[in-house]
Design a protein around this motif. Sequence first.
Motif, PDB file in Angstrom:
ATOM      1  N   ILE A   1      -6.387  -1.966  -2.133  1.00  0.00           N
ATOM      2  CA  ILE A   1      -6.613  -1.066  -1.000  1.00  0.00           C
ATOM      3  C   ILE A   1      -8.102  -0.856  -0.771  1.00  0.00           C
ATOM      4  N   ALA A   2      -8.842  -0.682  -1.867  1.00  0.00           N
ATOM      5  CA  ALA A   2     -10.281  -0.470  -1.742  1.00  0.00           C
ATOM      6  C   ALA A   2     -10.967  -1.677  -1.099  1.00  0.00           C
ATOM      7  N   LEU A   3     -10.523  -2.878  -1.477  1.00  0.00           N
ATOM      8  CA  LEU A   3     -11.119  -4.082  -0.910  1.00  0.00           C
ATOM      9  C   LEU A   3     -10.781  -4.232   0.576  1.00  0.00           C
ATOM     10  N   LEU A   4      -9.551  -3.861   0.940  1.00  0.00           N
ATOM     11  CA  LEU A   4      -9.120  -4.018   2.328  1.00  0.00           C
ATOM     12  C   LEU A   4      -9.711  -2.969   3.261  1.00  0.00           C
ATOM     13  N   MET A   5     -10.048  -1.808   2.737  1.00  0.00           N
ATOM     14  CA  MET A   5     -10.521  -0.709   3.580  1.00  0.00           C
ATOM     15  C   MET A   5     -12.034  -0.725   3.783  1.00  0.00           C
ATOM     16  N   ARG A   6     -12.687  -1.745   3.315  1.00  0.00           N
ATOM     17  CA  ARG A   6     -14.136  -1.834   3.496  1.00  0.00           C
ATOM     18  C   ARG A   6     -14.488  -2.011   4.977  1.00  0.00           C
ATOM     19  N   PRO A   7     -15.612  -1.449   5.426  1.00  0.00           N
ATOM     20  CA  PRO A   7     -16.035  -1.655   6.818  1.00  0.00           C
ATOM     21  C   PRO A   7     -16.188  -3.128   7.172  1.00  0.00           C
ATOM     22  N   ARG A   8     -16.552  -3.942   6.183  1.00  0.00           N
ATOM     23  CA  ARG A   8     -16.751  -5.363   6.435  1.00  0.00           C
ATOM     24  C   ARG A   8     -15.456  -6.027   6.912  1.00  0.00           C
ATOM     25  N   VAL A   9     -14.320  -5.589   6.371  1.00  0.00           N
ATOM     26  CA  VAL A   9     -13.042  -6.158   6.781  1.00  0.00           C
ATOM     27  C   VAL A   9     -12.771  -5.829   8.247  1.00  0.00           C
TER      28      VAL A   9
END
Length: 520
Positions: A53-61
């Motif tokens: 979840i943390a990886l997916l919720m990054r602004p970069r995504v």
Amino acid sequence: MTQTAAPRTAVRGHSLRPPLGVVVPAVVVAVLSLLPLGFVVATTIQIGWDASIALLMRPRVGELLGNTLLLMAITVPLCVVIGVGAAWLVERTSLAGSPLWGVALAMPLAIPAFVTSYAWVSVIPSLSGISAGVLIATLSYFPFVYIPVKAALARLDPALEHVAASLGHGPVRVFFGTVLPQLRLALLGGSLLVALHLLSEYGAFAMIRFDTFTTVIMDQYRSTFNGPAGSMLAGVLMVLCLLILVVEAGARGRARYARIGSGVASAPTRARLGWRQLPAQTVLAAVAVLSLGVPLAVIAGWLFRGGAKAWDASEIGGVVAQTLGLGILGAIVTVLAAFPLAWLAVRYPGAISRILERTNYTTSAMPGIVLALSFVTISLALVPALYQTTAMLVIAYALLFLPRALVPLQAGIAQAPRCLEESAQALGRTPSGSFLSVTLRLVAPAAAAGGAMVFLAVAGELTATLLLSPIGVSTLATRFWSLSSEIDYAGAAPYALLLVLICAPMTYLLFRQSMKAADL
């Protein structure tokens, strides 16, 4: 041309249950297609829900999602407008030189997108961003729409248009009300290919510094070796692919179009261009110059600058042979793998056939690097003997490029009337005999077109080839990419030229076979 709904009940000589000899190969191909998906899912489970979840919720995504969706929202309609407009001008108007235009507008497919990008960056070094991405993608991919739509227009029965015109409908209403609905399968199939290429393209966008999910996934794996972050991005990419497939399936519906016999009752009426002849010629010339003229002129310029020292005959000969061998082998294997899936999708439409078909589309939307890494991991764990072999590389090609064979095969099978098989069986032929003597002959041009499309894809594939190819094996694409990445544009030019020269005959074959399919 008649429109009939897909049958829901059995007909004479035809069972609602598909043959086991078709189902088993289709299931095997689908299972192999699920391996990369399993790799992504396993990686996600390994890093845990919270980290995912943390990886997916990054602004970069969110930024990458916006870039990818905007690119698709602009490029796909542009390819549709150019492809349909050009096909209509060539097939249904008094366009001067229409036979030459017919071939010329298909030839941009012979130039890989990353070579087109290389050419435009050479002309405009500052080229970058969404506008550059749309420019390169549109010039590279509009033939995916143009070729099938032109073939469909050539096959349409003009009697329907004559009837519509006799009812008082004007040319615009006849086109949108009578012609365009009959182009639906070809139009949707071509648009699907464009969308899938936008999701998975790497080289073209990396060269113009336009970030998409695929370019960033490559950066994650090659620069920081951050596998989990790359797998999360690949998961988003797969979701986008699934959404595209759902939309395409809903738009396609259950209608099929088939015509019995060769030829049509009457020749189509070509619209008189009159004073519009010059504007039409100007528009088509602009498309040809931007998509063909610029890349070829730039390659010629770099060859002139590089001189004779840019050509290393001992190295180039081996690279050409390896490219041809992998392209031909990949095309044969992919068409054979696609045939059972295409047959089930057209002859036995239903939930199972749709699932089997869509499974392969999902895999094809993955970046080649994700599929390649999944194959490396699985082979080292289960079948070490397959690691870095030609067999593994060809299997990866088949899974990556299956839609290129599926789309023309489905169109070819859909236009091969089932009643001809039933008639052959009524005359004493076995089901397999009727298939070989009747259906296979009708579908052969579509199969050749699919094989040509796969060859073009294999010749221009970068990421999977770089990771999976046996030691010492290089293709024109990988050698070109290696040199161009080092800003050795003069050294890369011979490989770009040879790649175009090899792909051009296959593009012409694809075009001619598409037209033969239209003449059945």
